[in-house]
Design a protein around this motif. Structure first.
Motif, mmCIF file in Angstrom:
data_model
loop_
_atom_site.group_PDB
_atom_site.id
_atom_site.type_symbol
_atom_site.label_atom_id
_atom_site.label_comp_id
_atom_site.label_asym_id
_atom_site.label_seq_id
_atom_site.Cartn_x
_atom_site.Cartn_y
_atom_site.Cartn_z
ATOM 1 N N GLN A 73 0.862 -1.178 0.000
ATOM 2 C CA GLN A 73 0.000 0.000 0.000
ATOM 3 C C GLN A 73 0.895 1.223 0.000
ATOM 4 O O GLN A 73 1.861 1.297 0.754
ATOM 5 C CB GLN A 73 -0.922 0.009 1.222
ATOM 6 N N THR A 74 0.585 2.172 -0.867
ATOM 7 C CA THR A 74 1.370 3.389 -0.991
ATOM 8 C C THR A 74 0.543 4.568 -0.495
ATOM 9 O O THR A 74 -0.629 4.697 -0.828
ATOM 10 C CB THR A 74 1.783 3.621 -2.458
ATOM 11 N N LYS A 75 1.179 5.406 0.277
ATOM 12 C CA LYS A 75 0.536 6.622 0.785
ATOM 13 C C LYS A 75 1.397 7.820 0.410
ATOM 14 O O LYS A 75 2.616 7.756 0.409
ATOM 15 C CB LYS A 75 0.416 6.581 2.314
ATOM 16 N N VAL A 76 0.726 8.926 0.109
ATOM 17 C CA VAL A 76 1.416 10.182 -0.165
ATOM 18 C C VAL A 76 1.456 10.976 1.134
ATOM 19 O O VAL A 76 0.421 11.249 1.746
ATOM 20 C CB VAL A 76 0.704 10.983 -1.277
ATOM 21 N N LEU A 77 2.651 11.310 1.569
ATOM 22 C CA LEU A 77 2.844 12.079 2.792
ATOM 23 C C LEU A 77 3.358 13.468 2.426
ATOM 24 O O LEU A 77 4.269 13.609 1.625
ATOM 25 C CB LEU A 77 3.844 11.379 3.713
ATOM 26 N N PHE A 78 2.801 14.468 2.993
ATOM 27 C CA PHE A 78 3.227 15.858 2.790
ATOM 28 C C PHE A 78 3.206 16.264 1.320
ATOM 29 O O PHE A 78 4.080 16.964 0.832
ATOM 30 C CB PHE A 78 4.618 16.103 3.389
ATOM 31 N N TYR A 79 2.239 15.775 0.564
ATOM 32 C CA TYR A 79 1.952 16.149 -0.826
ATOM 33 C C TYR A 79 3.009 15.727 -1.850
ATOM 34 O O TYR A 79 2.744 15.728 -3.030
ATOM 35 C CB TYR A 79 1.715 17.662 -0.947
ATOM 36 N N THR A 80 4.212 15.403 -1.461
ATOM 37 C CA THR A 80 5.229 15.010 -2.439
ATOM 38 C C THR A 80 5.937 13.717 -2.062
ATOM 39 O O THR A 80 6.362 12.976 -2.931
ATOM 40 C CB THR A 80 6.301 16.103 -2.583
#
Length: 183
Positions: free
Chosen positions: A30-37
């Motif tokens: 599972q991939t998550k985007v942290l802090f928009y970048t």
């Protein structure tokens, strides 16, 4: 249903459960985007216990599959345990004792993965470890299901090993140590 069919059924069921466990854990990401970048990807390689589970469950599933194939290649030797088959029965029994040891290893590895996963769910304030499952919910649910399958398969392995011992020793006399029963 005789013990031979029950043993074969339990071996097939545990093979399916081990393969399912290895696939669920091994292919779960599972991939998550942290802090928009910044992106962070959760995989089974992030937790050593899960990495070990994949390899152990795969090896035990292959062993189970080989034992099921063996039961179809040599179908009748347990029903009429003659002197020529006695050594083969003992060899399979000793392999199954290794199988029982593998059941304990699988159970221990599964419980280690459960413990590590519990830390991922709850976190640990004293070590400043945050809860990982708040961010990777689907990943954690899938790992939980896989660990449940692995636990059930480990229990089935222990039952299968007991049935294998019964299938061998029922042919021996209870009064004379390791002598075949008379007809």
């Amino acid at each position: 249903m005789d013990t031979w069919n029950i043993e074969a059924f339990l071996r097939i069921l545990s093979t399916v459960l081990f393969a399912l466990t290895a696939c669920l854990v091994g292919f779960d990401t599972q991939t998550k985007v942290l802090f928009y970048t910044l992106t962070k990807k959760a995989t089974f390689k992030d937790l050593n216990a899960l990495y070990v589970i994949v390899w152990i469950d795969t090896a035990v599933a292959v062993y189970n599959l080989l034992q099921v194939l063996r039961s179809y290649i040599l179908p009748g030797f347990r029903k009429d345990l003659k002197a020529s088959y006695r050594y083969l029965a003992w060899g399979i029994y000793l392999l199954d004792q290794g199988f029982q040891a593998a059941a304990y290893v699988v159970f221990a590895a599964t419980m280690a993965a459960v413990q590590a996963s519990t830390l991922a769910v709850t976190g640990e304030k004293s070590f400043q470890w945050m809860k990982v499952c708040n961010r990777y919910t689907r990943f954690c649910v899938q790992i939980g299901g896989a660990l449940l399958c692995g636990s059930i398969a480990a229990i089935l392995m222990a039952i299968t090993s007991s049935i294998s011992a019964y299938a061998l020793f029922r042919h021996y006399s209870p009064k004379k140590f390791l002598q075949l029963k008379g007809k």
